[in-house]
Scaffold this motif. Structure first.
Motif: not given
Length: 476
Positions: A427-429
Motif C-alpha cells: 500500500t506504499s505510495r
C-alpha cells in the motif's frame, strides 16, 4: 545494426587503460566492445597490470581485443586505497614506453589513448606526438563526478556562513552538500595531503584531455552532464554509457543448478524480495549489520543479503560478525530470507522477477545495474562519489530513498524496517511512484544501450572516434 564501415585515411589503434579495481575494469570491457562495434577495422588494446591481465583476457570474448600487461609490484602492501592510487603512478614510464613503441612500429596508425579517471596523468604520456590523442573516461556518472571532483578542487572546504554543517561549491554556487555527504578523507583534506594532491593531478589531466568520456547517457543525466560541461568548458564531453553488460539468462535448469541464489529467488513472488549488497570493496560495521539484520526481520518482507567476506577499504569489520546468533539459519528455515556469503550474479539477481528493490551503497555500476532492471533502490552511500549518486537517484530521478550516509552512520532497526516498507509495502505510495520512475529510467537506459541514434552509446562512441581521427589529421 550493421557495423560501422567508414575507413579513415589512417588506421586507428585504441588503447584503453583502466584502473585495476573491478568497478573500473568492467566499464572498460564494455567500452572495448563498443569501440569494436563502431570500428571493426581498428586495433584495440586494453592495458592491465600483471595482477589483472589474465582475468581480463578471460573476460574479453573478442579475440581481436588484446591485453598488454605492465609490471606492477607496489612496495607497500597496505590495503589503504590512497596507497594503491599513489603506487599506480609508477606505471607511467612503462606505459610511456609502450605508446612510443606502438608509434615507432607503425607510424601510419593513429593511437587514441583512453585513460581511467584515476590514471588520468598517463593520458598525456606521448603529448606532442601528432599521431596520439589523449582522453579520459569517468567510470562514474555525470552528476557524481561533477560534485566529487569539484569538491576536491575546492579543498580545504569552507562551511556556509549560516550553516557550518553544509558547504557550497565554488564551481556550482547554487548547490551545497552536507557534511554527512563527505567521505572522511575529503572532509579532513587541507589541499596538501596525499588524497588532495593525487586527485588534483587527475583533475589537471582532465582539463588537458582531448576529450572526456562519461559512463552515462544524455537523457539519463542531463543535469550532471550540464554541470560537467560548465566546469570543464573547453573539453569535449561524450556520454558513452551505459557501459554495462546485460543479464545473460541460461536455461532454467542450468540457472538453478549453477546458482543457489537464483534458485532461491525462483521460489519467491514477483517483486517481493529486497536485495542487499554493498559491493565488492565496502562493508558496514558489525553494529550496523546487527541493526540491519533486526530491521530486515522486523519489516516482515523477504530479503536476499549478500555478505562480502573481503576486507573493506574503510577498514570496517566484516558484517558477518555483527549478525545476531542464528539469524541466517532462522530466516532461511522460516522462508523469510537468504544470507549468502559468496559472490552473487548481481546483474541476474536484479533482473529476476522476484527482486522488488535493492539496498545498495550507490556505487555507480550497481546503480546502473538497478536502473537497467527497473528496480528502485534504498541508498546507503559509504564513500567517494556514492553520496552524490544517491543524491541524483533520489532527487533528480526519484528512484531511491536514502536510509543512511557513511560508514559510521547510526542506523536503527526501526529506520531499516521503515525504509523497506516504503519500497516494498503493497500500500506504499512511495513504492508505486518509485516503480513508475524506475520503469521510465529503464526505458531511457535501454534506448541508450540498444539504440543506434546520435545519443545512443554506439552513436556517441562513433562521434568520439570520428572527433579523435579529425584531431589527429589536423595535427599532422
Amino acid at each position: 545494426m550493421a557495423p560501422e564501415t567508414n575507413r579513415h585515411p589512417r588506421a586507428d589503434h585504441v588503447v584503453l587503460f583502466p584502473f585495476m579495481a573491478q568497478g573500473h575494469l568492467s566499464p572498460f570491457r564494455c567500452l572495448a566492445a563498443l569501440v569494436r562495434r563502431c570500428r571493426p577495422d581498428a586495433r584495440i588494446t586494453v592495458v592491465a597490470t600483471s595482477g589483472t591481465a589474465d582475468s581480463l583476457r578471460a573476460q574479453l570474448d573478442d579475440e581481436c581485443i588484446s591485453v598488454h600487461a605492465l609490471p606492477f609490484r607496489p612496495a607497500d602492501a597496505s590495503h589503504q586505497l590512497i596507497d594503491l592510487f599513489l603506487a599506480s603512478e609508477s606505471l607511467r614510464p612503462a606505459f610511456h614506453q609502450f605508446i612510443v613503441g606502438l608509434r615507432r612500429s607503425d607510424p601510419q596508425t593513429d593511437v587514441h589513448v583512453v585513460a581511467d579517471m584515476f590514471v588520468a596523468c598517463t593520458s598525456d604520456v606521448a603529448r606532442g606526438d601528432p599521431g596520439v590523442t589523449h582522453s579520459v573516461l569517468l567510470t562514474t556518472g555525470g552528476y557524481g563526478s561533477a560534485l566529487y571532483f569539484s569538491l576536491w578542487n575546492s579543498v580545504p572546504l569552507v562551511p556556509n556562513d549560516d550553516d557550518d554543517e553544509s558547504f557550497r561549491l565554488p564551481s556550482f554556487p547554487d548547490m551545497s552538500v552536507h557534511r554527512s555527504q563527505l567521505t572522511d578523507h575529503l572532509a579532513a583534506a587541507d589541499g596538501g595531503d596525499a588524497w588532495s594532491t593525487f586527485i588534483r593531478r587527475q583533475i589537471a589531466a582532465f582539463s588537458r584531455a582531448d576529450a572526456l568520456l562519461v559512463n552515462t547517457a544524455e537523457k539519463l543525466e542531463p543535469k550532471g552532464l550540464s554541470m560537467l560541461r560548465q566546469w570543464l568548458d573547453k573539453v569535449p564531453i561524450f556520454p558513452v554509457g551505459p557501459l554495462l553488460r546485460a543479464a545473460s539468462w541460461a536455461s532454467p535448469e542450468k540457472t538453478t543448478t549453477n546458482s543457489p541464489i537464483l534458485a532461491w529467488l525462483d521460489k519467491q513472488r514477483p517483486g517481493s524480495v529486497l536485495y542487499v549488497s554493498f559491493g565488492s570493496l565496502y562493508t558496514i560495521s558489525a553494529s550496523q549489520a546487527t541493526e540491519l539484520a533486526m530491521g530486515l526481520e522486523k519489516s516482515g518482507h523477504k530479503f536476499l543479503w549478500v555478505v562480502q567476506p573481503a576486507a573493506d577499504v574503510n577498514a570496517s569489520e566484516s558484517p558477518s560478525s555483527g549478525l545476531p546468533y542464528g539469524f541466517a539459519e532462522r530466516m532461511e528455515s522460516a522462508g523469510r530470507g537468504l544470507v549468502a556469503r559468496c559472490w552473487a550474479p548481481q546483474v541476474e539477481v536484479l533482473a529476476h522477477p522476484a527482486t522488488g528493490a535493492f539496498l545498495t551503497h550507490c556505487g555507480w555500476n550497481s546503480a546502473q545495474e538497478s536502473l537497467a532492471a527497473g528496480v528502485p533502490m534504498v541508498g546507503w552511500p559509504l564513500s567517494a562519489e556514492q553520496f552524490y549518486n544517491a543524491k541524483v537517484l533520489a532527487e533528480e530521478m526519484g528512484v531511491c530513498v536514502e536510509l543512511a550516509r557513511g560508514a559510521s552512520a547510526a542506523v536503527t532497526r526501526d529506520e531499516v524496517a521503515g525504509a523497506v516498507e516504503r519500497v516494498l509495502g503493497e500500500t506504499s505510495r512511495v513504492r508505486a511512484a518509485m516503480r513508475r520512475k524506475a520503469a521510465e529510467m529503464k526505458e531511457v537506459r535501454d534506448a541508450a544501450r540498444d539504440g543506434d541514434g546520435e545519443e545512443s552509446s554506439v552513436g556517441v562512441t562513433r562521434m568520439f572516434l570520428d572527433a579523435m581521427a579529425r584531431t589527429s589529421s589536423c595535427s599532422i
